[in-house]
Design a protein around this motif. Sequence first.
Motif, PDB file in Angstrom:
ATOM      1  N   PHE A  92      -3.243 -21.559 -10.898  1.00  0.00           N
ATOM      2  CA  PHE A  92      -3.686 -22.498 -11.924  1.00  0.00           C
ATOM      3  C   PHE A  92      -4.471 -23.650 -11.312  1.00  0.00           C
ATOM      4  O   PHE A  92      -5.552 -24.024 -11.799  1.00  0.00           O
ATOM      5  CB  PHE A  92      -2.482 -23.040 -12.693  1.00  0.00           C
ATOM      6  CG  PHE A  92      -2.801 -24.255 -13.531  1.00  0.00           C
ATOM      7  CD1 PHE A  92      -3.434 -24.110 -14.749  1.00  0.00           C
ATOM      8  CD2 PHE A  92      -2.470 -25.524 -13.082  1.00  0.00           C
ATOM      9  CE1 PHE A  92      -3.738 -25.234 -15.518  1.00  0.00           C
ATOM     10  CE2 PHE A  92      -2.770 -26.645 -13.835  1.00  0.00           C
ATOM     11  CZ  PHE A  92      -3.403 -26.495 -15.062  1.00  0.00           C
ATOM     12  N   ASN A  93      -3.948 -24.228 -10.247  1.00  0.00           N
ATOM     13  CA  ASN A  93      -4.612 -25.365  -9.609  1.00  0.00           C
ATOM     14  C   ASN A  93      -5.960 -24.959  -8.998  1.00  0.00           C
ATOM     15  O   ASN A  93      -6.938 -25.708  -9.097  1.00  0.00           O
ATOM     16  CB  ASN A  93      -3.707 -25.964  -8.535  1.00  0.00           C
ATOM     17  CG  ASN A  93      -2.450 -26.586  -9.121  1.00  0.00           C
ATOM     18  OD1 ASN A  93      -2.478 -27.188 -10.193  1.00  0.00           O
ATOM     19  ND2 ASN A  93      -1.332 -26.434  -8.426  1.00  0.00           N
ATOM     20  N   VAL A  94      -6.001 -23.792  -8.377  1.00  0.00           N
ATOM     21  CA  VAL A  94      -7.252 -23.323  -7.785  1.00  0.00           C
ATOM     22  C   VAL A  94      -8.296 -23.099  -8.875  1.00  0.00           C
ATOM     23  O   VAL A  94      -9.467 -23.476  -8.732  1.00  0.00           O
ATOM     24  CB  VAL A  94      -7.024 -22.029  -6.971  1.00  0.00           C
ATOM     25  CG1 VAL A  94      -8.358 -21.390  -6.589  1.00  0.00           C
ATOM     26  CG2 VAL A  94      -6.215 -22.329  -5.723  1.00  0.00           C
ATOM     27  N   ASN A  95      -7.884 -22.481  -9.980  1.00  0.00           N
ATOM     28  CA  ASN A  95      -8.817 -22.280 -11.092  1.00  0.00           C
ATOM     29  C   ASN A  95      -9.329 -23.605 -11.644  1.00  0.00           C
ATOM     30  O   ASN A  95     -10.532 -23.775 -11.874  1.00  0.00           O
ATOM     31  CB  ASN A  95      -8.145 -21.487 -12.202  1.00  0.00           C
ATOM     32  CG  ASN A  95      -8.880 -21.606 -13.526  1.00  0.00           C
ATOM     33  OD1 ASN A  95      -8.442 -22.338 -14.415  1.00  0.00           O
ATOM     34  ND2 ASN A  95      -9.988 -20.924 -13.653  1.00  0.00           N
ATOM     35  N   LEU A  96      -8.429 -24.536 -11.840  1.00  0.00           N
ATOM     36  CA  LEU A  96      -8.794 -25.818 -12.432  1.00  0.00           C
ATOM     37  C   LEU A  96      -9.823 -26.548 -11.577  1.00  0.00           C
ATOM     38  O   LEU A  96     -10.892 -26.946 -12.059  1.00  0.00           O
ATOM     39  CB  LEU A  96      -7.542 -26.675 -12.610  1.00  0.00           C
ATOM     40  CG  LEU A  96      -7.767 -28.127 -13.039  1.00  0.00           C
ATOM     41  CD1 LEU A  96      -8.470 -28.186 -14.384  1.00  0.00           C
ATOM     42  CD2 LEU A  96      -6.440 -28.879 -13.081  1.00  0.00           C
ATOM     43  N   TYR A  97      -9.523 -26.708 -10.291  1.00  0.00           N
ATOM     44  CA  TYR A  97     -10.390 -27.529  -9.455  1.00  0.00           C
ATOM     45  C   TYR A  97     -11.603 -26.764  -8.932  1.00  0.00           C
ATOM     46  O   TYR A  97     -12.625 -27.379  -8.619  1.00  0.00           O
ATOM     47  CB  TYR A  97      -9.569 -28.145  -8.328  1.00  0.00           C
ATOM     48  CG  TYR A  97      -8.592 -29.165  -8.849  1.00  0.00           C
ATOM     49  CD1 TYR A  97      -9.029 -30.416  -9.263  1.00  0.00           C
ATOM     50  CD2 TYR A  97      -7.240 -28.870  -8.988  1.00  0.00           C
ATOM     51  CE1 TYR A  97      -8.146 -31.345  -9.780  1.00  0.00           C
ATOM     52  CE2 TYR A  97      -6.347 -29.793  -9.509  1.00  0.00           C
ATOM     53  CZ  TYR A  97      -6.815 -31.033  -9.900  1.00  0.00           C
ATOM     54  OH  TYR A  97      -5.946 -31.945 -10.430  1.00  0.00           O
ATOM     55  N   CYS A  98     -11.517 -25.443  -8.850  1.00  0.00           N
ATOM     56  CA  CYS A  98     -12.719 -24.664  -8.561  1.00  0.00           C
ATOM     57  C   CYS A  98     -13.678 -24.709  -9.742  1.00  0.00           C
ATOM     58  O   CYS A  98     -14.900 -24.796  -9.556  1.00  0.00           O
ATOM     59  CB  CYS A  98     -12.359 -23.211  -8.230  1.00  0.00           C
ATOM     60  SG  CYS A  98     -11.907 -22.930  -6.505  1.00  0.00           S
ATOM     61  N   SER A  99     -13.142 -24.662 -10.953  1.00  0.00           N
ATOM     62  CA  SER A  99     -13.989 -24.771 -12.140  1.00  0.00           C
ATOM     63  C   SER A  99     -14.722 -26.104 -12.146  1.00  0.00           C
ATOM     64  O   SER A  99     -15.931 -26.170 -12.392  1.00  0.00           O
ATOM     65  CB  SER A  99     -13.151 -24.620 -13.407  1.00  0.00           C
ATOM     66  OG  SER A  99     -12.568 -23.336 -13.484  1.00  0.00           O
ATOM     67  N   ILE A 100     -13.994 -27.175 -11.864  1.00  0.00           N
ATOM     68  CA  ILE A 100     -14.621 -28.495 -11.804  1.00  0.00           C
ATOM     69  C   ILE A 100     -15.663 -28.534 -10.690  1.00  0.00           C
ATOM     70  O   ILE A 100     -16.776 -29.054 -10.868  1.00  0.00           O
ATOM     71  CB  ILE A 100     -13.557 -29.579 -11.592  1.00  0.00           C
ATOM     72  CG1 ILE A 100     -12.638 -29.659 -12.811  1.00  0.00           C
ATOM     73  CG2 ILE A 100     -14.197 -30.934 -11.328  1.00  0.00           C
ATOM     74  CD1 ILE A 100     -11.466 -30.601 -12.648  1.00  0.00           C
TER      75      ILE A 100
END
Length: 327
Positions: A92-100
């Motif tokens: 979840f964290n990787v998706n969130l901050y990679c998306s940003i």
Amino acid sequence: CSHENYYDKIENKMLPAFYTVTFIIGLLGNARGMKVLQQKWKRQENINIFVLSLGLANVLYLLTLPFLVVYYFNGRNWIFGDVFCKMTRFCFNVNLYCSIGFLTCISVYRYLAIVHPLRMMGRLTVTRSVLISVLVWLMVSVQSMPDIFFPKRFKDKAQCFHSTSLEKTEDYLTYSLVWTTTGFCIPLLITLSCYGHVTFVLCRRKTIEMTIRQRCFRLMFISSFLFSICYIPYHVFRNLSLFSRIQSKQNICVWWDKHVFTGHQISRGLVCLNSALNPLVYLQMSEHILSYIRQCTSQVSQRFQDLFVYNRHTTAVTQTNVEQLYT
């Protein structure tokens, strides 16, 4: 200051609904996006590197949603083990901050394409795009790695915490504030700066076609909406929720505790929607960039042709004057 039944009702009913909708729409949207990306890969490989990385980050998170749906439908009863609990939260964290991160890279690319089209040509190569993408993945992984070492479960309860246990809340709040600054606030400032400059240039430069200008404004609105709805509320309420937990730990009952918890759960549902909304951003963005680059290339070619004709005409006139002077 205890609202245990109220908390359980919101968390166990609201989040599974958000996750189910996101999983269905996200898989369909990203599958469609990957198909279109494959068809247009050769036309704009450098920007497609960022788009591919964004899609992979989305799919990585979407595949963990069914396990979270089962978890909340079972009344926060995690049956998949401690290691997979931490892996799910890490994804979840990787998706969130990679998306940003990749949305920020795309906004910078859009800024270069519109504000500095001639400087950009030949400089943002596929190799550089790959290196930037790898750097984003590494930075996000390093930022998210400390979260793994915080306890995610009680020994006597089969839970999988979104943040950490009550004993480590103070340390997690400090980590969360640093995380918010480096992973969200700085990229947000870069994105806003790029969009602000792009808006200024689009309003001043009359040579840009109206359709391209309208499409660019629409894409900037969608991106701004994505940040406003998915990212800003989540980071605000996450830190407020952690602070509220610290107050409760110290037997201090704050009147806004219930409202912060509700806002935090809603923001958790909204932030997961970024995996479903991202394809709308990068698919339209690819068409916009391609159209604008084709227009810039056409204008530059026309200018070089006009300059070449002008030079030939000037040389011919000068030669005629010289011949008349010596006759």
